[in-house]
Scaffold this motif. Structure first.
Motif, PDB file in Angstrom:
ATOM      1  N   SER A   1      -6.454  17.908  10.402  1.00  0.00           N
ATOM      2  CA  SER A   1      -7.751  18.097  10.112  1.00  0.00           C
ATOM      3  C   SER A   1      -8.751  18.515  11.188  1.00  0.00           C
ATOM      4  N   GLY A   2     -10.184  19.188  10.595  1.00  0.00           N
ATOM      5  CA  GLY A   2     -10.872  19.559  11.632  1.00  0.00           C
ATOM      6  C   GLY A   2     -10.325  20.514  12.887  1.00  0.00           C
ATOM      7  N   GLY A   3      -9.327  21.439  12.575  1.00  0.00           N
ATOM      8  CA  GLY A   3      -8.817  22.307  13.616  1.00  0.00           C
ATOM      9  C   GLY A   3      -8.155  21.448  14.521  1.00  0.00           C
TER      10      GLY A   3
ATOM     11  N   LEU B   1       3.902   1.833   2.817  1.00  0.00           N
ATOM     12  CA  LEU B   1       5.074   2.689   2.456  1.00  0.00           C
ATOM     13  C   LEU B   1       4.511   4.244   2.331  1.00  0.00           C
ATOM     14  N   ASP B   2       5.309   5.062   2.954  1.00  0.00           N
ATOM     15  CA  ASP B   2       5.072   6.469   2.718  1.00  0.00           C
ATOM     16  C   ASP B   2       6.289   7.303   2.814  1.00  0.00           C
ATOM     17  N   HIS B   3       6.307   8.286   1.997  1.00  0.00           N
ATOM     18  CA  HIS B   3       7.535   8.826   1.821  1.00  0.00           C
ATOM     19  C   HIS B   3       7.677  10.240   2.969  1.00  0.00           C
ATOM     20  N   ALA B   4       6.457  10.225   3.727  1.00  0.00           N
ATOM     21  CA  ALA B   4       6.738  11.394   4.871  1.00  0.00           C
ATOM     22  C   ALA B   4       7.557  10.951   5.948  1.00  0.00           C
TER      23      ALA B   4
ATOM     24  N   VAL C   1       0.863  -1.281  -0.023  1.00  0.00           N
ATOM     25  CA  VAL C   1      -0.192  -0.040  -0.273  1.00  0.00           C
ATOM     26  C   VAL C   1       1.073   1.223  -0.045  1.00  0.00           C
ATOM     27  N   ILE C   2       0.669   2.056  -1.011  1.00  0.00           N
ATOM     28  CA  ILE C   2       1.659   3.410  -1.104  1.00  0.00           C
ATOM     29  C   ILE C   2       0.809   4.463  -0.601  1.00  0.00           C
ATOM     30  N   GLY C   3       1.236   5.051   0.411  1.00  0.00           N
ATOM     31  CA  GLY C   3       0.454   6.246   0.975  1.00  0.00           C
ATOM     32  C   GLY C   3      -0.067   5.766   2.267  1.00  0.00           C
ATOM     33  N   ALA C   4       0.393   6.164   3.677  1.00  0.00           N
ATOM     34  CA  ALA C   4      -0.018   5.870   4.947  1.00  0.00           C
ATOM     35  C   ALA C   4      -1.048   6.795   5.431  1.00  0.00           C
ATOM     36  N   GLY C   5      -1.956   7.391   4.749  1.00  0.00           N
ATOM     37  CA  GLY C   5      -2.815   8.274   4.983  1.00  0.00           C
ATOM     38  C   GLY C   5      -3.966   7.509   5.593  1.00  0.00           C
TER      39      GLY C   5
ATOM     40  N   PHE D   1      -6.811   1.838  -6.651  1.00  0.00           N
ATOM     41  CA  PHE D   1      -6.547   3.352  -6.345  1.00  0.00           C
ATOM     42  C   PHE D   1      -7.752   3.508  -5.455  1.00  0.00           C
ATOM     43  N   ILE D   2      -7.258   4.010  -4.094  1.00  0.00           N
ATOM     44  CA  ILE D   2      -8.221   4.330  -3.111  1.00  0.00           C
ATOM     45  C   ILE D   2      -8.152   5.877  -2.641  1.00  0.00           C
ATOM     46  N   GLY D   3      -9.171   6.202  -1.993  1.00  0.00           N
ATOM     47  CA  GLY D   3      -9.100   7.658  -1.367  1.00  0.00           C
ATOM     48  C   GLY D   3      -9.263   8.611  -2.139  1.00  0.00           C
TER      49      GLY D   3
ATOM     50  N   LYS E   1      -4.056  25.841  -0.174  1.00  0.00           N
ATOM     51  CA  LYS E   1      -4.927  26.109   0.931  1.00  0.00           C
ATOM     52  C   LYS E   1      -6.109  25.088   0.632  1.00  0.00           C
ATOM     53  N   ALA E   2      -6.137  24.498  -0.550  1.00  0.00           N
ATOM     54  CA  ALA E   2      -7.458  23.498  -0.661  1.00  0.00           C
ATOM     55  C   ALA E   2      -7.469  22.517   0.125  1.00  0.00           C
ATOM     56  N   GLU E   3      -8.509  22.249   0.733  1.00  0.00           N
ATOM     57  CA  GLU E   3      -8.684  20.897   1.747  1.00  0.00           C
ATOM     58  C   GLU E   3      -8.708  19.646   0.704  1.00  0.00           C
TER      59      GLU E   3
ATOM     60  N   SER F   1      -2.145   7.471  -2.269  1.00  0.00           N
ATOM     61  CA  SER F   1      -1.012   8.524  -2.095  1.00  0.00           C
ATOM     62  C   SER F   1      -1.854  10.061  -2.172  1.00  0.00           C
ATOM     63  N   GLY F   2      -3.147   9.999  -2.275  1.00  0.00           N
ATOM     64  CA  GLY F   2      -3.937  11.217  -2.076  1.00  0.00           C
ATOM     65  C   GLY F   2      -3.800  12.038  -2.995  1.00  0.00           C
ATOM     66  N   GLY F   3      -4.347  13.486  -3.316  1.00  0.00           N
ATOM     67  CA  GLY F   3      -4.360  14.399  -4.195  1.00  0.00           C
ATOM     68  C   GLY F   3      -3.400  15.411  -3.977  1.00  0.00           C
TER      69      GLY F   3
ATOM     70  N   GLY G   1     -16.758  15.979   6.937  1.00  0.00           N
ATOM     71  CA  GLY G   1     -16.241  14.633   7.223  1.00  0.00           C
ATOM     72  C   GLY G   1     -16.635  13.660   6.296  1.00  0.00           C
ATOM     73  N   TYR G   2     -17.073  13.930   5.218  1.00  0.00           N
ATOM     74  CA  TYR G   2     -17.321  13.145   3.914  1.00  0.00           C
ATOM     75  C   TYR G   2     -16.230  12.701   3.291  1.00  0.00           C
ATOM     76  N   ASN G   3     -15.149  13.466   3.304  1.00  0.00           N
ATOM     77  CA  ASN G   3     -13.922  12.937   2.586  1.00  0.00           C
ATOM     78  C   ASN G   3     -13.183  12.031   3.353  1.00  0.00           C
ATOM     79  N   PHE G   4     -13.129  11.876   4.757  1.00  0.00           N
ATOM     80  CA  PHE G   4     -12.850  11.233   5.413  1.00  0.00           C
ATOM     81  C   PHE G   4     -13.610   9.652   5.411  1.00  0.00           C
ATOM     82  N   GLN G   5     -14.899   9.972   5.423  1.00  0.00           N
ATOM     83  CA  GLN G   5     -15.752   8.673   5.125  1.00  0.00           C
ATOM     84  C   GLN G   5     -15.393   7.790   4.012  1.00  0.00           C
TER      85      GLN G   5
ATOM     86  N   PRO H   1      10.321   6.798   6.682  1.00  0.00           N
ATOM     87  CA  PRO H   1       9.908   7.485   5.226  1.00  0.00           C
ATOM     88  C   PRO H   1      10.608   6.730   4.360  1.00  0.00           C
ATOM     89  N   CYS H   2      10.177   6.421   2.996  1.00  0.00           N
ATOM     90  CA  CYS H   2      10.283   5.388   2.079  1.00  0.00           C
ATOM     91  C   CYS H   2      10.007   6.076   0.688  1.00  0.00           C
ATOM     92  N   LYS H   3      10.980   6.185  -0.247  1.00  0.00           N
ATOM     93  CA  LYS H   3      10.681   6.692  -1.713  1.00  0.00           C
ATOM     94  C   LYS H   3      10.289   5.677  -2.389  1.00  0.00           C
TER      95      LYS H   3
HETATM   96  P1  FDA Z   1      -4.019  11.311   2.428  1.00  0.00           P
HETATM   97  O1  FDA Z   1      -3.486  12.875   1.563  1.00  0.00           O
HETATM   98  O2  FDA Z   1      -4.563  11.413   3.757  1.00  0.00           O
HETATM   99  O3  FDA Z   1      -2.699  10.566   2.240  1.00  0.00           O
HETATM  100  C1  FDA Z   1      -1.918  10.257   1.439  1.00  0.00           C
HETATM  101  C2  FDA Z   1      -0.630   9.656   1.840  1.00  0.00           C
HETATM  102  O4  FDA Z   1       0.304   9.557   0.730  1.00  0.00           O
HETATM  103  C3  FDA Z   1       0.416  10.984   2.737  1.00  0.00           C
HETATM  104  O5  FDA Z   1       0.609  10.388   3.940  1.00  0.00           O
HETATM  105  C4  FDA Z   1       1.435  11.302   1.932  1.00  0.00           C
HETATM  106  O6  FDA Z   1       2.763  11.431   2.573  1.00  0.00           O
HETATM  107  C5  FDA Z   1       1.672  10.068   1.234  1.00  0.00           C
HETATM  108  N1  FDA Z   1       2.216  10.262  -0.304  1.00  0.00           N
HETATM  109  C6  FDA Z   1       2.084  10.945  -1.109  1.00  0.00           C
HETATM  110  N2  FDA Z   1       2.821  11.006  -2.253  1.00  0.00           N
HETATM  111  C7  FDA Z   1       3.464   9.890  -1.857  1.00  0.00           C
HETATM  112  C8  FDA Z   1       4.580   9.273  -2.597  1.00  0.00           C
HETATM  113  N3  FDA Z   1       5.068   9.756  -3.886  1.00  0.00           N
HETATM  114  N4  FDA Z   1       5.207   8.222  -1.831  1.00  0.00           N
HETATM  115  C9  FDA Z   1       5.037   7.685  -0.840  1.00  0.00           C
HETATM  116  N5  FDA Z   1       3.880   8.255  -0.070  1.00  0.00           N
HETATM  117  C10 FDA Z   1       3.264   9.529  -0.751  1.00  0.00           C
HETATM  118  N6  FDA Z   1     -11.488  15.735   5.460  1.00  0.00           N
HETATM  119  C11 FDA Z   1     -12.770  15.320   6.276  1.00  0.00           C
HETATM  120  O7  FDA Z   1     -13.306  14.445   6.146  1.00  0.00           O
HETATM  121  N7  FDA Z   1     -12.724  16.029   7.638  1.00  0.00           N
HETATM  122  C12 FDA Z   1     -11.993  16.885   7.928  1.00  0.00           C
HETATM  123  O8  FDA Z   1     -12.071  17.440   9.126  1.00  0.00           O
HETATM  124  C13 FDA Z   1     -10.927  17.489   7.053  1.00  0.00           C
HETATM  125  N8  FDA Z   1     -10.145  18.473   7.259  1.00  0.00           N
HETATM  126  C14 FDA Z   1      -8.994  18.898   6.374  1.00  0.00           C
HETATM  127  C15 FDA Z   1      -8.218  19.868   6.688  1.00  0.00           C
HETATM  128  C16 FDA Z   1      -7.205  20.200   6.045  1.00  0.00           C
HETATM  129  C17 FDA Z   1      -6.385  21.202   6.363  1.00  0.00           C
HETATM  130  C18 FDA Z   1      -7.110  19.558   4.820  1.00  0.00           C
HETATM  131  C19 FDA Z   1      -5.722  19.805   3.891  1.00  0.00           C
HETATM  132  C20 FDA Z   1      -7.933  18.382   4.335  1.00  0.00           C
HETATM  133  C21 FDA Z   1      -8.916  18.005   5.265  1.00  0.00           C
HETATM  134  N9  FDA Z   1      -9.573  16.925   4.945  1.00  0.00           N
HETATM  135  C22 FDA Z   1     -10.779  16.700   5.830  1.00  0.00           C
HETATM  136  C23 FDA Z   1      -9.607  16.190   3.670  1.00  0.00           C
HETATM  137  C24 FDA Z   1      -9.145  14.799   4.302  1.00  0.00           C
HETATM  138  O9  FDA Z   1      -7.908  15.245   4.958  1.00  0.00           O
HETATM  139  C25 FDA Z   1      -8.332  14.189   2.814  1.00  0.00           C
HETATM  140  O10 FDA Z   1      -9.452  13.859   2.033  1.00  0.00           O
HETATM  141  C26 FDA Z   1      -7.966  12.609   3.288  1.00  0.00           C
HETATM  142  O11 FDA Z   1      -6.857  12.821   4.179  1.00  0.00           O
HETATM  143  C27 FDA Z   1      -7.624  11.910   2.053  1.00  0.00           C
HETATM  144  O12 FDA Z   1      -7.193  10.542   2.450  1.00  0.00           O
HETATM  145  P2  FDA Z   1      -6.079   9.740   1.571  1.00  0.00           P
HETATM  146  O13 FDA Z   1      -5.646   8.755   2.532  1.00  0.00           O
HETATM  147  O14 FDA Z   1      -6.774   9.567   0.270  1.00  0.00           O
HETATM  148  O15 FDA Z   1      -4.864  10.791   1.386  1.00  0.00           O
END
Ligand code: FDA
Length: 405
Positions: A46-48, A33-36, A9-13, A375-377, A347-349, A163-165, A388-392, A129-131
């Protein structure tokens, strides 16, 4: 020798940790794996800092996608109640804030710890961290995929891209998912910033700069709201004036629907028809315009809007022609403005668009053309409203893939 895993799994979000935990607890040998350097920064901020981790009312109608039906299957199989059950099992205190939005009582860190603990229950292997460099189809006996990483080669039967957006590059967002999608010949829906403050040309915005900091509840709309293929939306939420434009929940929500070059319409007094009230009350409204408006709007805003629209603050309502009052009513009940842009990914969430859902199975999130690649997330063209919809979606799509692997 490459290390062997069932799943990489690439991206530990949010989505990646959920997927890894579900797959590993089903007995799969999973590497995450995650590069961070720091785990799950987006959850942390998130959510302040309290993480709005789901929404009790989450349903497909709260998501934007070129295929609005795609998210239905995953969302119905992993619901807000399922995530809530997990929260309760981990004894995390939570509360409902607004319109079904659930937040941690204490800290978003609790969600990160919970997901980490869930991964530990399944014995997930961590590389962080791992690239990750190249991903290629592995030939030979093992099959699957070969990942070149700065921690060595990994051979995995399946690869999940989580790995998110592109939002908030400062904390590690990259276009990795999009690059992998393109490499394997999958279509993309063009990404763009969403849930983002909107900006205006400096000149056009100059009269409103002194209003920075003012917040009020408004009705905001954009696009066509009715008819076949209507792409517009309307929200009743708080709006915030900033030095460069508009922000606050109302604007973040509408920004996801806004198309560059088109207007947004703001009703600054959504519960009253201003023109009608002024015209009907002319006899009794002997006061000056600024004072009259100041009854219903913050005084600084009332003054600013009057000046911006060319009205004298000391004009007496009783002396004003009806046509002029109608113009004023329109300026306040239907303030139409064309943003010049947005604050962008900085600044985009979230990011709208992403891997085209027509390339993926809605049951499993696997690319139908590339067996074993998921592909997920947020990487996928499914974008939730604010609340809260994006986390769901991250939990649901992560669980869908985790169950199918
Ligand atoms: P996410 O971005 O969480 O994780 C991706 C992971 O992939 C990261 O750990 C990153 O380091 C890693 N990665 C990226 N590129 C890589 C690479 N090349 N190699 C290895 N790893 C890589 N939503 C919500 O529902 N409620 C909320 O309260 C909030 N609040 C909020 C505040 C702010 C300031 C932001 C920016 C966003 C939110 N969101 C939110 C949105 C929510 O955070 C977002 O939709 C989810 O984190 C997406 O989850 P993912 O796991 O898809 O990506």
């Amino acid at each position: 020798m490459a290390m062997q895993f069932d799943v990489a799994v690439i991206g530990a979000g949010a989505a990646g940790m959920m997927c890894a935990a579900v797959a590993a607890q089903r007995g799969k040998r999973v590497v995450l794996l995650d590069h961070a350097a720091k785990l799950a920064e987006k959850i942390r901020i998130s959510g302040g800092g309290r993480c709005n981790f789901t929404n009790l009312h989450a349903g497909p109608q709260h998501f934007l996608s070129q295929n609005p039906h795609f998210c239905k299957s995953a969302l119905s199989r992993y619901t807000p109640q399922d995530f809530l059950a997990l929260i309760k099992r981990h004894r995390i205190g939570y509360h409902e804030k607004h319109k079904g939005q659930l937040f941690c009582d204490e800290s978003a860190e609790q969600i990160i710890r919970m997901l980490k603990d869930e991964c530990a229950l399944g014995d997930v292997h961590w590389r962080m961290p791992c690239k990750v460099g190249n991903i290629t189809r592995a030939d030979g006996r093992e099959g699957g995929f070969l990942l070149q990483t700065d921690g060595g080669e990994i051979n995995a039967a399946s690869v999940v891209v989580a790995s998110g957006g592109l939002s908030i590059p400062k904390i590690g967002a990259t276009d990795f998912a999009y690059r992998i999608a393109k490499q394997f010949g999958l279509n993309m829906v063009e990404p763009r910033p969403a849930l983002v403050p909107l900006t205006f040309d400096a000149g056009a915005w100059a009269p409103f700069v002194p209003l920075a900091g003012i917040a009020l509840e408004v009705d905001v709309a954009t696009g066509a709201l009715k008819g076949r293929g209507a792409t517009g939306a309307r929200f009743r939420e708080d709006l915030l004036f900033t030095h460069r434009g508009l922000s606050g929940p109302a604007i973040l929500q509408i920004s996801s629907f806004w198309l560059p070059g088109t207007p947004i319409t703001i009703n600054l007094l959504p519960d009253m028809d201003l023109a009608q009230i002024l015209i009907e009350g002319k006899g009794s409204l002997k006061k000056q315009l600024g004072n009259v408006l100041g009854q219903w709007l913050p005084a600084r805003l009332a003054e600013g809007l009057l000046v911006a629209n060319g009205f004298a603050l000391d004009a007496r309502v009783a002396d004003m022609p009806d046509a002029q009052l109608r113009t004023l009513g329109q300026a306040i009940n239907q303030w139409q403005i064309i943003p010049s842009g947005s604050e962008g990914y900085r600044k985009a969430e979230v990011t709208r668009g992403g891997v085209d859902t027509r390339e993926l199975s809605q049951q499993t999130m696997m690319a139908t053309k590339v067996p074993g690649l998921y592909f997920i997330g947020e990487a996928v063209d499914v974008t939730g409203w604010l609340g809260g919809y994006n986390f769901q979606w991250a939990w649901a799509s992560g669980a869908a893939a985790g169950t199918a692997l």
